[in-house]
Design an enzyme around this catalytic site. Structure first.
Site, PDB file in Angstrom:
ATOM      1  N   ALA A 145     -19.532   7.429   1.599  1.00 48.49           N
ATOM      2  CA  ALA A 145     -18.948   8.392   2.529  1.00 48.49           C
ATOM      3  C   ALA A 145     -19.916   8.667   3.657  1.00 48.49           C
ATOM      4  O   ALA A 145     -21.133   8.741   3.449  1.00 48.49           O
ATOM      5  CB  ALA A 145     -18.611   9.696   1.814  1.00 48.49           C
ATOM      6  N   ASP A 146     -19.367   8.816   4.844  1.00 41.35           N
ATOM      7  CA  ASP A 146     -20.176   9.236   5.985  1.00 41.35           C
ATOM      8  C   ASP A 146     -20.044  10.733   6.238  1.00 41.35           C
ATOM      9  O   ASP A 146     -20.946  11.348   6.793  1.00 41.35           O
ATOM     10  CB  ASP A 146     -19.767   8.449   7.237  1.00 41.35           C
ATOM     11  CG  ASP A 146     -20.255   7.020   7.175  1.00 41.35           C
ATOM     12  OD1 ASP A 146     -21.335   6.758   7.724  1.00 41.35           O
ATOM     13  OD2 ASP A 146     -19.584   6.185   6.559  1.00 41.35           O
ATOM     14  N   ARG A 147     -18.920  11.303   5.814  1.00 51.10           N
ATOM     15  CA  ARG A 147     -18.746  12.750   5.906  1.00 51.10           C
ATOM     16  C   ARG A 147     -17.612  13.166   4.976  1.00 51.10           C
ATOM     17  O   ARG A 147     -16.565  12.523   4.936  1.00 51.10           O
ATOM     18  CB  ARG A 147     -18.430  13.175   7.349  1.00 51.10           C
ATOM     19  CG  ARG A 147     -18.481  14.686   7.576  1.00 51.10           C
ATOM     20  CD  ARG A 147     -18.192  15.029   9.040  1.00 51.10           C
ATOM     21  NE  ARG A 147     -19.219  14.559   9.934  1.00 51.10           N
ATOM     22  CZ  ARG A 147     -20.032  15.356  10.652  1.00 51.10           C
ATOM     23  NH1 ARG A 147     -19.925  16.658  10.545  1.00 51.10           N
ATOM     24  NH2 ARG A 147     -20.923  14.844  11.476  1.00 51.10           N
ATOM     25  N   ALA A 168     -14.424  10.728   5.214  1.00 48.12           N
ATOM     26  CA  ALA A 168     -14.540   9.685   6.232  1.00 48.12           C
ATOM     27  C   ALA A 168     -15.464   8.595   5.724  1.00 48.12           C
ATOM     28  O   ALA A 168     -16.575   8.874   5.254  1.00 48.12           O
ATOM     29  CB  ALA A 168     -15.089  10.269   7.533  1.00 48.12           C
TER      30      ALA A 168
END
Length: 372
Positions: free
Chosen positions: A253-255, A263
């Site tokens: 996950a990036d966010r 995201a």
């Protein structure tokens, strides 16, 4: 710095006053390290995908500035000006890639460190710079320990949920291993842990178009670690699941928004939908630094758009043109997977599961494990 002895690939090679980043654009055919001398070099390396992966981006940014201030011959300014210098550089570094929250989170924590140093009765520019450097170096150490904990929690969860806990096949997307972190990996760290325990039958990795992080990087790591693995086209994932070859899907996950919307690399949402249709659990593995409690849902996550060349040219934009002249391009780097499609979020502090209302309460989990 290495997360697993001498066999683990190093995306970040650091010693006081010196930082080298593995140029991941040239893998798997060439292993080249670039010297990073200052924040400007760090910004370019992040923006141009020399280094990628949310945890690695944050650490590379922090250390690029640490190297810059380590090599100052002298700073002609006050303590307050030293703080302003560092804060401005951190803001500049955050602008390199907006979607991954780890970078912004690291900058915020480092700003607090230098603010505390300024408040000290012994505050002077050198002591403020020293406090910053030590904090940046600690981030490098902490990331490996965090990733190993994710691997332990994740492997236990997948085995608990599997029909056969002693024989699992797992599908992953993009690259979340030692190349995307300080040296162990998040989602790929879980796969590594399963392999170490002798229960991984096979890891499947997608090619991850258009930049091909899966075929260039994840496949490279899996082969390097001698993990049984198979590369598939992004478009083959549904067929693979239909054939019953996958026991679980795990991604990074990036966010992560406070409701669990996540995201991650473009194509993740498609995998989650396919997994839901085929009754396969879909997991996210990420450190708590990837959680952004200020966002109520994924609708608020800023999605980075990449250059059109990544689709128009071969090799993720690095090779010759293959697309018809005049065609327009939409190239989002990420998509958002709704929380309803996610079975669990694996962190270094434990697994975030859903409550009786089939919803994640990430805020309560974070308060419980951090005490804040």
């Amino acid at each position: 710095m290495s997360g697993e002895g001498d066999t683990t690939l190093k995306s970040i090679c650091y010693k006081p006053g010196s930082l080298q980043l593995l140029d991941q654009r040239k893998l798997p055919l060439e292993t080249t390290y670039l010297e990073i001398r200052d924040a400007a070099d760090g910004w370019s390396a992040i923006q141009e995908m020399v280094v990628r992966g949310a945890p690695a981006i944050a650490i590379a940014a922090a250390l690029s500035l640490a190297v810059e201030v380590s090599n100052f011959s002298g700073f002609d300014g006050s303590s307050a000006e030293a703080v302003t210098f560092l804060e401005n550089k951190l803001d500049y570094l955050v602008s390199s890639r907006p979607t991954a929250v780890n970078l912004a989170d690291a900058a915020l924590k480092l700003k607090q460190v230098i603010a505390n140093a300024l408040a000290s009765s012994a505050a002077e520019p050198n002591s403020i710079f020293k406090a910053y450097i030590e904090a940046a170096e600690n981030m490098l150490e902490d990331d490996v320990a965090s990733n190993k904990a994710i691997g332990t929690f994740g492997s236990s969860l997948l085995r608990q949920q599997a029909k056969n806990p002693d024989k699992l096949s797992v599908l992953t997307h993009c690259n979340t291993g030692s190349l995307a972190t300080a040296g162990y990996g998040t989602a790929l760290g879980v796969i590594r842990a399963l392999h170490t325990q002798g229960v991984l039958e096979r890891a499947y990795c997608t090619e991850t178009r258009p930049f091909n992080q899966g075929s260039r990087l994840t496949a490279f790591e899996l082969v390097h670690e001698k993990i049984p693995a198979t590369l598939i086209a992004d478009s083959a994932a549904a067929a693979l699941m239909k054939d019953g070859r996958v026991d679980g899907v795990i991604v990074g996950a990036d966010r992560v928004a406070s409701n669990g919307d996540t995201a991650n690399k473009i194509g993740t949402y498609s995998l989650a939908l396919c997994a839901k249709h085929h009754g396969i659990p879909f997991y996210v593995a990420a450190p708590l630094t990837s959680v952004d409690l200020s966002l109520s849902s994924g609708k608020e996550i800023v999605i980075e758009e990449r250059t059109a060349k990544e689709l128009l040219n071969t090799h993720g934009g690095l090779g010759e043109r293959i697309a018809a002249p005049g065609i327009s391009v939409w190239n989002p780097a990420f998509d958002v997977t709704p929380a309803e499609l996610i079975a669990g979020i694996i962190t270094e502090k434990g697994v975030i599961t859903k409550n009786a209302n089939d919803a994640f309460d990430i805020s309560s989990f974070a308060k419980k494990v951090t005490g804040n």
